[in-house]
Design a protein around this motif. Structure first.
Motif, PDB file in Angstrom:
ATOM      1  N   ASP A   1      39.329  42.260   2.098  1.00 25.84           N
ATOM      2  CA  ASP A   1      39.301  43.754   2.213  1.00 25.84           C
ATOM      3  C   ASP A   1      38.891  44.163   3.713  1.00 25.84           C
ATOM      4  O   ASP A   1      39.384  45.162   4.111  1.00 25.84           O
ATOM      5  N   PHE A   2      38.294  43.280   4.431  1.00 24.17           N
ATOM      6  CA  PHE A   2      38.082  43.566   5.944  1.00 24.17           C
ATOM      7  C   PHE A   2      39.510  43.961   6.629  1.00 24.17           C
ATOM      8  O   PHE A   2      39.610  44.715   7.207  1.00 24.17           O
ATOM      9  N   PHE A   3      40.420  42.737   6.466  1.00 23.28           N
ATOM     10  CA  PHE A   3      41.755  42.740   6.978  1.00 23.28           C
ATOM     11  C   PHE A   3      42.453  43.750   6.651  1.00 23.28           C
ATOM     12  O   PHE A   3      43.426  44.332   7.435  1.00 23.28           O
ATOM     13  N   ARG A   4      42.512  44.283   5.231  1.00 27.62           N
ATOM     14  CA  ARG A   4      43.032  45.684   4.714  1.00 27.62           C
ATOM     15  C   ARG A   4      42.755  46.726   5.805  1.00 27.62           C
ATOM     16  O   ARG A   4      43.527  47.596   5.950  1.00 27.62           O
ATOM     17  N   GLN A   5      41.360  46.832   5.872  1.00 27.49           N
ATOM     18  CA  GLN A   5      40.699  48.042   6.808  1.00 27.49           C
ATOM     19  C   GLN A   5      41.027  48.021   8.231  1.00 27.49           C
ATOM     20  O   GLN A   5      41.307  48.811   8.927  1.00 27.49           O
ATOM     21  N   TYR A   6      41.192  46.549   8.806  1.00 30.18           N
ATOM     22  CA  TYR A   6      41.135  46.413  10.299  1.00 30.18           C
ATOM     23  C   TYR A   6      42.225  45.454  10.493  1.00 30.18           C
ATOM     24  O   TYR A   6      41.896  44.350  10.774  1.00 30.18           O
ATOM     25  N   PRO A   7      43.709  45.708  10.301  1.00 28.19           N
ATOM     26  CA  PRO A   7      44.693  44.662  10.457  1.00 28.19           C
ATOM     27  C   PRO A   7      44.840  44.125  11.780  1.00 28.19           C
ATOM     28  O   PRO A   7      45.447  42.990  12.120  1.00 28.19           O
ATOM     29  N   ASP A   8      44.354  44.648  12.706  1.00 21.09           N
ATOM     30  CA  ASP A   8      44.666  44.186  14.053  1.00 21.09           C
ATOM     31  C   ASP A   8      43.394  43.397  14.733  1.00 21.09           C
ATOM     32  O   ASP A   8      43.292  43.016  15.860  1.00 21.09           O
ATOM     33  N   VAL A   9      42.430  43.194  13.805  1.00 20.45           N
ATOM     34  CA  VAL A   9      41.241  42.035  14.192  1.00 20.45           C
ATOM     35  C   VAL A   9      41.233  40.786  13.551  1.00 20.45           C
ATOM     36  O   VAL A   9      41.905  40.667  12.238  1.00 20.45           O
ATOM     37  N   ALA A  10      41.045  39.922  14.405  1.00 20.20           N
ATOM     38  CA  ALA A  10      41.027  38.408  13.617  1.00 20.20           C
ATOM     39  C   ALA A  10      39.592  37.977  13.907  1.00 20.20           C
ATOM     40  O   ALA A  10      38.935  38.342  14.770  1.00 20.20           O
ATOM     41  N   ILE A  11      39.245  37.204  12.820  1.00 22.46           N
ATOM     42  CA  ILE A  11      37.951  36.528  12.788  1.00 22.46           C
ATOM     43  C   ILE A  11      38.070  35.036  13.137  1.00 22.46           C
ATOM     44  O   ILE A  11      38.922  34.327  12.318  1.00 22.46           O
ATOM     45  N   GLU A  12      37.287  34.404  13.982  1.00 18.85           N
ATOM     46  CA  GLU A  12      37.363  33.098  14.295  1.00 18.85           C
ATOM     47  C   GLU A  12      36.024  32.370  13.651  1.00 18.85           C
ATOM     48  O   GLU A  12      34.861  32.940  14.174  1.00 18.85           O
ATOM     49  N   LEU A  13      36.154  31.940  12.435  1.00 18.09           N
ATOM     50  CA  LEU A  13      34.922  31.602  11.821  1.00 18.09           C
ATOM     51  C   LEU A  13      34.338  30.209  12.144  1.00 18.09           C
ATOM     52  O   LEU A  13      35.550  29.271  11.888  1.00 18.09           O
ATOM     53  N   SER A  14      33.492  29.932  12.898  1.00 16.42           N
ATOM     54  CA  SER A  14      33.042  28.538  12.995  1.00 16.42           C
ATOM     55  C   SER A  14      31.642  28.143  12.317  1.00 16.42           C
ATOM     56  O   SER A  14      30.901  29.281  11.846  1.00 16.42           O
ATOM     57  N   VAL A  15      31.669  27.026  11.717  1.00 16.47           N
ATOM     58  CA  VAL A  15      30.620  26.677  10.671  1.00 16.47           C
ATOM     59  C   VAL A  15      29.778  25.468  11.418  1.00 16.47           C
ATOM     60  O   VAL A  15      30.371  24.687  12.048  1.00 16.47           O
ATOM     61  N   SER A  16      28.596  25.544  11.205  1.00 19.39           N
ATOM     62  CA  SER A  16      27.530  24.447  11.706  1.00 19.39           C
ATOM     63  C   SER A  16      26.218  24.761  10.945  1.00 19.39           C
ATOM     64  O   SER A  16      25.741  25.627  10.675  1.00 19.39           O
ATOM     65  N   GLU A  17      25.535  23.828  10.525  1.00 17.76           N
ATOM     66  CA  GLU A  17      24.362  23.614  10.285  1.00 17.76           C
ATOM     67  C   GLU A  17      23.380  23.609  11.324  1.00 17.76           C
ATOM     68  O   GLU A  17      22.041  24.286  11.056  1.00 17.76           O
ATOM     69  N   ARG A  18      23.606  23.581  12.279  1.00 18.67           N
ATOM     70  CA  ARG A  18      22.625  23.988  13.742  1.00 18.67           C
ATOM     71  C   ARG A  18      22.865  25.275  14.231  1.00 18.67           C
ATOM     72  O   ARG A  18      23.826  25.915  13.822  1.00 18.67           O
ATOM     73  N   GLN A  19      21.643  25.679  14.760  1.00 18.27           N
ATOM     74  CA  GLN A  19      21.820  26.950  15.347  1.00 18.27           C
ATOM     75  C   GLN A  19      22.706  27.031  16.661  1.00 18.27           C
ATOM     76  O   GLN A  19      21.980  26.203  17.700  1.00 18.27           O
TER      77      GLN A  19
END
Length: 302
Positions: free
Chosen positions: A118-136
């Motif tokens: 839904d976010f990409f439908r609203q903002y098609p020119d934005v990309a999300i780089e999602l990194s994951v980690s248990e540490r802060q």
């Protein structure tokens, strides 16, 4: 050839991102240009300043002492320039670019990724780089725009927006309970197999509440893991009782595939926040994603 002020600001912007990302190629991917083009603009900036900002090696980019000093002022200049542009253009432009987000692996998969279509439908020119980690992570050092943190916040250098709160519940599968019985009170847990969350080699105690008193219970079991996904899989496999955030098994709890145990012992709800570096202007694309998440998490199901 005379270089325009805008070109010079863009070169400074690339240098700022180079310091924060630590890689010419990462900056190139972010800006949609080739690595040689980034290097060429940084070199032109160095010639203009008459100083070497970056040491280039085959394996890494090292920021010189002069470059680090320049970065501090350059970061503020870019923020001020962006703020000036935004004061005029926010309502006339749609956000574009990359937003770097960090969260725990299970939370990202179960709670963030499903919100992205839904976010990409609203903002098609934005990309999300999602990194994951248990540490802060170190947001500035790791070049992260915003992170999702669970629990009480202690870092005063970050700005925080509350997303939601979650219950921490004791859970088990019906199959496990049919075989081992249902605990009725706290001492009954001693007779059960627990799925233990462990940081390093140390088991994390369960936080419980007896009346108005907070109680720490040390679980014992055959499986110890530092990964929430494995806690989830173990519960669904009938390996024992676990304490977990409600969102980790929300669908299964609602469907009856997993049962909540001893609700009277449930501790206080745990807050979930979005955090980002304080004292900096928040870019429009980051601001839009923050507002989108805050609105999405307002749903009681999250």
């Amino acid at each position: 050839m005379r270089v325009s002020l805008l070109d010079r600001v863009n070169a400074i912007r690339l240098f700022v991102r180079l310091v924060e990302c630590g890689s010419f190629s990462a900056v190139g991917r972010e800006e949609g240009i080739g690595q040689p083009a980034v290097s060429k603009q940084i070199s032109a900036l160095e010639r203009h300043l008459g100083a070497q900002l970056v040491l280039r090696t085959s394996r890494q980019v090292v920021i010189t002492e002069v470059g680090q000093t320049f970065y501090e002022s350059a970061r503020q200049l870019v923020d001020d320039f962006d703020a000036l542009e935004s004061s005029v253009g926010d309502r006339q432009q749609s956000p574009r670019g990359v937003v770097r987000v960090n969260t725990a692996p299970a939370h990202g998969r179960l709670c963030i990724t499903p919100l992205l279509p839904d976010f990409f439908r609203q903002y098609p020119d934005v990309a999300i780089e999602l990194s994951v980690s248990e540490r802060q992570v170190d947001l500035v050092g790791d070049g992260v725009d915003l992170a999702i943190r669970h629990g009480r916040l202690v870092d005063s250098s970050l700005t925080a927006r509350k997303l939601s709160e979650t219950d921490f519940v004791l859970v088990a599968s019906p199959a496990y309970l049919a075989a081992k019985g249902v605990p009725i009170q706290l001492p009954d847990l001693d007779q059960h197999t627990c799925i233990v969350f462990a940081k390093g080699h140390e088991s994390s105690p369960w936080s419980l509440k007896v009346g108005q008193e907070a109680v720490s219970y040390v679980p014992h079991g055959s499986l110890l893991t530092g990964d929430a996904e494995h806690i989830r899989a173990a519960v669904l496999s009938g390996l024992g009782i676990a304490q977990a955030p409600f969102w980790l098994l929300a669908d299964e709890i609602r469907s009856g595939q997993v049962r909540v145990l001893l609700p009277a012992l449930q501790p206080e709800r745990v807050p979930i926040h979005l955090v980002y570096p304080a004292g900096r202007r928040v870019q429009m694309r980051v601001r839009m994603f923050i507002e989108y998440l805050v609105s999405a998490f307002a749903s009681p199901e999250l």
